[in-house]
Design an enzyme around this catalytic site. Structure first.
Site, PDB file in Angstrom:
ATOM      1  N   CYS A   2       0.827  -1.208   0.000  1.00  0.00           N
ATOM      2  CA  CYS A   2       0.000   0.000   0.000  1.00  0.00           C
ATOM      3  C   CYS A   2       0.856   1.250   0.000  1.00  0.00           C
ATOM      4  CB  CYS A   2      -0.871   0.029   1.242  1.00  0.00           C
ATOM      5  SG  CYS A   2      -1.978  -1.351   1.390  1.00  0.00           S
ATOM      6  N   ARG A  33       5.701  -0.483  -5.605  1.00  0.00           N
ATOM      7  CA  ARG A  33       5.560  -1.233  -4.366  1.00  0.00           C
ATOM      8  C   ARG A  33       4.567  -2.386  -4.518  1.00  0.00           C
ATOM      9  NH1 ARG A  33       6.550   0.577   0.755  1.00  0.00           N
ATOM     10  NH2 ARG A  33       8.345   1.915   0.725  1.00  0.00           N
ATOM     11  N   TRP A  88      -3.122  -2.653  -1.519  1.00  0.00           N
ATOM     12  CA  TRP A  88      -2.826  -4.061  -1.760  1.00  0.00           C
ATOM     13  C   TRP A  88      -3.693  -4.830  -0.786  1.00  0.00           C
ATOM     14  CZ3 TRP A  88      -0.005  -8.453   0.238  1.00  0.00           C
ATOM     15  CH2 TRP A  88       0.404  -9.353  -0.741  1.00  0.00           C
ATOM     16  N   ASN A 115      -2.313   2.737   5.521  1.00  0.00           N
ATOM     17  CA  ASN A 115      -1.461   1.561   5.294  1.00  0.00           C
ATOM     18  C   ASN A 115      -1.361   0.830   6.621  1.00  0.00           C
ATOM     19  OD1 ASN A 115      -0.952   2.501   2.763  1.00  0.00           O
ATOM     20  ND2 ASN A 115       1.178   3.064   3.142  1.00  0.00           N
ATOM     21  N   GLY A 116      -1.303  -0.487   6.594  1.00  0.00           N
ATOM     22  CA  GLY A 116      -1.159  -1.240   7.845  1.00  0.00           C
ATOM     23  C   GLY A 116      -2.434  -2.002   8.161  1.00  0.00           C
ATOM     24  N   GLU A 568      18.629 -18.264  -5.522  1.00  0.00           N
ATOM     25  CA  GLU A 568      18.262 -16.919  -5.964  1.00  0.00           C
ATOM     26  C   GLU A 568      17.839 -16.932  -7.440  1.00  0.00           C
ATOM     27  OE1 GLU A 568      17.356 -14.286  -4.816  1.00  0.00           O
ATOM     28  OE2 GLU A 568      17.711 -12.735  -6.312  1.00  0.00           O
ATOM     29  N   LYS A 572      14.157 -15.829  -8.828  1.00  0.00           N
ATOM     30  CA  LYS A 572      13.965 -14.821  -9.886  1.00  0.00           C
ATOM     31  C   LYS A 572      13.045 -15.381 -10.961  1.00  0.00           C
ATOM     32  CE  LYS A 572      14.955 -11.863  -8.470  1.00  0.00           C
ATOM     33  NZ  LYS A 572      15.386 -11.916  -7.148  1.00  0.00           N
ATOM     34  N   GLU A 575       9.378 -15.841  -9.692  1.00  0.00           N
ATOM     35  CA  GLU A 575       8.585 -14.658  -9.358  1.00  0.00           C
ATOM     36  C   GLU A 575       8.193 -13.825 -10.574  1.00  0.00           C
ATOM     37  OE1 GLU A 575      10.392 -12.134  -6.346  1.00  0.00           O
ATOM     38  OE2 GLU A 575      12.339 -12.193  -7.309  1.00  0.00           O
ATOM     39  N   HIS A 591      19.694 -37.754  -3.697  1.00  0.00           N
ATOM     40  CA  HIS A 591      18.769 -38.117  -2.617  1.00  0.00           C
ATOM     41  C   HIS A 591      17.321 -37.831  -2.984  1.00  0.00           C
ATOM     42  CE1 HIS A 591      22.156 -39.020  -0.135  1.00  0.00           C
ATOM     43  NE2 HIS A 591      22.636 -37.794  -0.227  1.00  0.00           N
ATOM     44  N   LYS A 691       6.563  -5.281  -3.863  1.00  0.00           N
ATOM     45  CA  LYS A 691       7.967  -4.959  -3.648  1.00  0.00           C
ATOM     46  C   LYS A 691       8.302  -4.975  -2.168  1.00  0.00           C
ATOM     47  CE  LYS A 691      12.040  -3.490  -4.798  1.00  0.00           C
ATOM     48  NZ  LYS A 691      12.902  -4.594  -5.251  1.00  0.00           N
TER      49      LYS A 691
HETATM   50  C1  BG6 Z   1       9.260  -9.251  -1.152  1.00  0.00           C
HETATM   51  C2  BG6 Z   1       9.885  -9.064  -2.515  1.00  0.00           C
HETATM   52  O1  BG6 Z   1       8.707 -10.526  -1.036  1.00  0.00           O
HETATM   53  O2  BG6 Z   1      10.192  -9.024  -0.102  1.00  0.00           O
HETATM   54  C3  BG6 Z   1      11.197  -9.840  -2.634  1.00  0.00           C
HETATM   55  O3  BG6 Z   1       8.989  -9.480  -3.529  1.00  0.00           O
HETATM   56  C4  BG6 Z   1      12.110  -9.430  -1.507  1.00  0.00           C
HETATM   57  O4  BG6 Z   1      11.798  -9.545  -3.874  1.00  0.00           O
HETATM   58  C5  BG6 Z   1      11.471  -9.667  -0.144  1.00  0.00           C
HETATM   59  O5  BG6 Z   1      13.311 -10.138  -1.607  1.00  0.00           O
HETATM   60  C6  BG6 Z   1      12.283  -9.091   0.993  1.00  0.00           C
HETATM   61  O6  BG6 Z   1      12.277  -7.697   0.899  1.00  0.00           O
HETATM   62  P1  BG6 Z   1      13.332  -6.752   1.619  1.00  0.00           P
HETATM   63  O7  BG6 Z   1      12.877  -5.356   1.251  1.00  0.00           O
HETATM   64  O8  BG6 Z   1      13.203  -7.019   3.091  1.00  0.00           O
HETATM   65  O9  BG6 Z   1      14.670  -7.085   1.095  1.00  0.00           O
END
Ligand code: BG6
Ligand code: UD1
Length: 696
Positions: A2, A33, A88, A115-116, A568, A572, A575, A591, A691
């Site tokens: 949000c 965001r 959101w 927000n919150g 990682e 990527k 997502e 295994h 984000k």
């Molecule tokens: C969200 C993002 O889930 O938060 C990820 O989509 C990110 O990409 C994760 O890695 C953690 O966020 P931050 O801001 O704490 O690094």
């Protein structure tokens, strides 16, 4: 997640159209965001009229709705408050009725964006419904708007004219949970009130004349004006005792910062926002609110109030200068923010090291950690805590911490760490890694560790974020704003910041000197080497088109330092391209996962030469002997497998073992990007993801 944006103009003429454009533009800067709906509230033509326009979907849809409405754009306002929000969904589906702003009643006497989460909203709602309020949404936020009207009317019945900030205090006494909150009311034309608890909010200030001082005084109530905390659980709002009319409406002071030489009010504009990215184009002067601060803007002045004075409370809030440039948050020549951020890595990694590494003398100087290093060295263990990509940067660097420092290091996912209520002690050092510094799970874990007396260290990108301010010390990774939801440049910068941290901790060790020199020399070359890896883009693009676009699943094999890279890379890919992908520890292949291998399943293997290379090769051979044709990522000039045994080979420059993951992850970032683009996915805003996840 949000986002809040608000715009107040005072003695600065603006048409309604200009005000709407400013609000929409502010929301667009918050889009990164992640959100699912948007809305704004502005003044109407009749006295006391408030117009609310909102819609599920993108800010563009809101803009279209406004453009197609019959709202008159040319009306001029010399003073006006507009509030806006991107939502959101947490309570209630993304649909128009659940979008913010929410109103207190059909006349919209009070409108709020929030927000919150308000945790006692059910009790409040029950109470307000019993008083005759009709709810229009499923949100927790709506009870805030209704509560404002209810408390305002209660004061009115008692013949008390209550100041806007005083009214906010009375409302806040009834709320439990977290909030960034911005309120507008027809009873207080031209005034705006913003407040926060556990959710960021800042105020940008723009004036023609220079401010008198670069701080705002905090205004505390007289002791007899403090209001006891109550709760709706008793079936009645009893959180406030109405003040006497005279006290309540008293405006005690003029803000020192806004004092004009001639004593006349100064023209001014104010920008409330949950994120500096939406403010920086208007002004670089910002004031970050602290939890429980109430920012009250009226008559061209910003006042900060608090409901209570505790011993040691700071009596001023600085007006800071943002260092972020607007062009830092624009896409430049790139199609997507994610692509721009991938290609920024030669610069962002350099910026992480800038001024902190003396390459000539092989010295590291992390200003934010220096004074704390002896305490960290004495700790019994280091616990690294993070979520998502940030968690992977911890995994990637754990072994260099252990190797250089001989302090046990554990790496924790914040949510799991909290679920287990893992034991934490005063002699632990807890390292919190976060791009945004606002991730709810990580912040809760931080609070948990602070309560137990552990030393907390932040590795954070966003200066001024909750985590950066609440940790005892830390390192800003200085990667610049990251807007694409898929984290790329933050990962490589976190990785480097953590390596520098590990090196600083072991600075004094004679036996480690050679290793230090080797790593520092390696770090110096990383930005240039990243440039070389980025040249693989076209090859990777073709690889995606020819071999991967139509696949449903992908395995990534790595071992040692490259296990984190495999995880990682897999994150990527899932997502943003929505393809199932899994990072597998090469040693675990036999295994279970080997059962999946055939001539169809795409496999990517990290086979750069470090001490574990023979074991990785062993795993790769197991794949090949089951007809798998992996894509191999290996050192320049190396041939791990013959071309008939592979789908492709991607060569990357060689660096020190503990830094190799910085280079190996880049082909995966590019691959996930091109897979997503080829599938027509909105790369910067993948479905269901945000984000910055500011809810648990
Ligand atoms: C969200 C993002 O889930 O938060 C990820 O989509 C990110 O990409 C994760 O890695 C953690 O966020 P931050 O801001 O704490 O690094
Ligand atoms: C600081 C300045 C930088 C300046 C440099 C010059 C800031 C934000 N940085 O950088 O502009 O060029 O001095 O010497 O003003 N901190 C936390 N938690 C975190 C991150 C940081 O508590 O998660 C603290 C640090 O302990 C430090 C402060 O914030 O006290 C600034 O940290 P950082 O920006 O990393 O420090 P420097 O690199 O010294």
């Amino acid at each position: 997640m949000c986002g809040i944006f608000g715009y107040v103009n005072f003695l600065v003429d603006k048409t309604r159209g200009e005000i709407v454009d400013t609000l929409i533009d502010g929301l667009q800067k918050l889009e990164y965001r992640g959100y699912d709906s948007a809305g704004i509230a502005i003044d109407g033509d009749k006295k006391g009229e408030t117009l609310i326009v909102k819609t599920a979907g993108k800010v563009k849809a809101l803009k279209d709705k406004l453009d197609n409405s019959n709202i008159e754009r040319s009306t001029i306002f010399d003073s006006h408050v507009g509030i806006a929000h991107t939502r959101w969904a947490t309570h209630g589906q993304p649909m128009e009725s659940n979008c913010h702003p929410h109103r207190s009643d059909p006349e919209a006497e009070f409108v709020v964006v929030h927000n919150g989460i308000i945790t006692n909203y059910r009790e409040l709602k029950t109470l307000l419904v019993s008083k005759g309020y009709k709810f229009e949404s499923e949100t927790d936020t709506e009870c805030i708007a209704k509560l404002f009207k209810h408390i305002y009317d209660t004061n009115l019945k008692a013949n008390i004219e209550v100041d806007f900030n005083e009214l906010v205090k009375q409302v806040l006494y009834e709320l439990e949970g977290s909030y960034g909150l911005l309120v507008k009311s027809s009873h207080y034309p031209g005034e705006a009130v913003g407040t926060r608890k556990g959710s960021p909010l800042l105020v940008g200030v723009k004036t023609e004349k220079k401010l008198k001082v670069d701080f705002v005084d905090v205004e505390f109530p007289e002791q007899n004006q403090e209001v006891p905390v109550g709760s709706a659980k008793n079936g009645e709002l009893n959180g406030f005792i109405p003040l006497s009319g005279a006290e309540a409406s008293l405006r005690t002071s003029q803000s020192r910062a806004f004092l004009a030489d001639d004593g006349l009010p100064m023209p001014a504009e104010f920008f409330f926002s949950s994120d500096p990215a939406s403010v920086v184009q208007h002004t670089k002067k910002v004031l970050y609110l602290e939890d429980d601060d109430i920012a009250h803007v009226y008559d061209g002045e910003l006042h900060i109030h608090r409901a209570k004075k505790n011993a040691g409370d700071s009596t001023t809030r600085p007006i800071q200068t943002l260092e972020m440039e607007l062009n830092e948050i624009m896409k430049g020549p790139y199609t997507h923010f994610m692509q721009k951020e991938i290609f920024e890595q030669p610069d962002s990694t350099f910026n992480t090291m800038r001024g902190r590494i003396d390459f000539e003398n092989h010295q590291i100087n992390l200003g934010g950690l220096k004074a704390f290093l002896p305490a960290i060295r004495r700790s019994r263990r280091i616990i690294m805590i993070a979520c998502g990509t940030s968690y992977h940067s911890c995994l990637a660097t754990r072994s260099i911490f252990e190797e250089l420092n001989e302090i046990p290091v554990t790496v924790e996912l914040a949510s799991d760490f909290l679920d287990r209520r893992s034991p934490v002690f005063r002699d632990d050092t807890c390292v919190f890694v976060s791009q945004s510094g606002e991730t709810a799970d990580s912040i809760l874990a931080l609070q948990y560790c602070l309560e137990r007396g552990a030393l907390s260290v932040g590795i954070v990108n966003s200066v001024g974020s909750s985590m950066s301010r609440q940790t005892h010390c830390g390192v800003h990774i200085n990667a610049g704003p990251e807007i694409g939801v898929a984290s790329t440049k933050a990962y490589t910068s976190q990785y480097i910041a953590l390596v520098m941290f590990a090196l600083s901790l072991s600075n004094d060790s004679i036996s480690q000197q050679q290793r230090h020199r080797e790593i520092i020399d390696g770090l110096q070359k990383i930005p240039e080497q990243i440039k070389t890896v980025l040249k693989l883009e076209n090859k990777i693009k073709t690889l995606c088109t020819e071999h991967l676009n139509d696949q449903r699943s992908l395995l990534l094999l790595g071992r040692g330092y490259q296990f984190a890279t495999a995880l990682e890379g897999a994150l990527k890919i899932k997502e943003i391209s929505y393809m199932h992908s899994e990072g597998v520890l090469a040693g675990e292949l036999k295994h279970g996962v080997l059962a999946l291998v055939d001539d169809k399943l795409p496999i990517i293997a990290f086979a750069t030469r470090d001490s574990l290379f023979p074991k990785v090769l062993n795993a790769i051979n197991q794949v090949v002997s089951r007809d798998g044709r992996p894509i191999v990522i290996c050192d320049e000039g190396d041939t791990v497998l013959s071309s008939s045994q592979t789908t492709a080979t991607l060569h990357v420059p060689t660096t020190v073992d503990c830094l190799q993951g910085l280079l190996n992850v880049i082909p995966l970032q590019l691959m996930s990007y091109w897979l997503a683009v080829n599938r027509g996915i909105d790369v910067d805003f993948p479905r269901n993801l945000a984000k910055s996840v500011t809810v648990e």
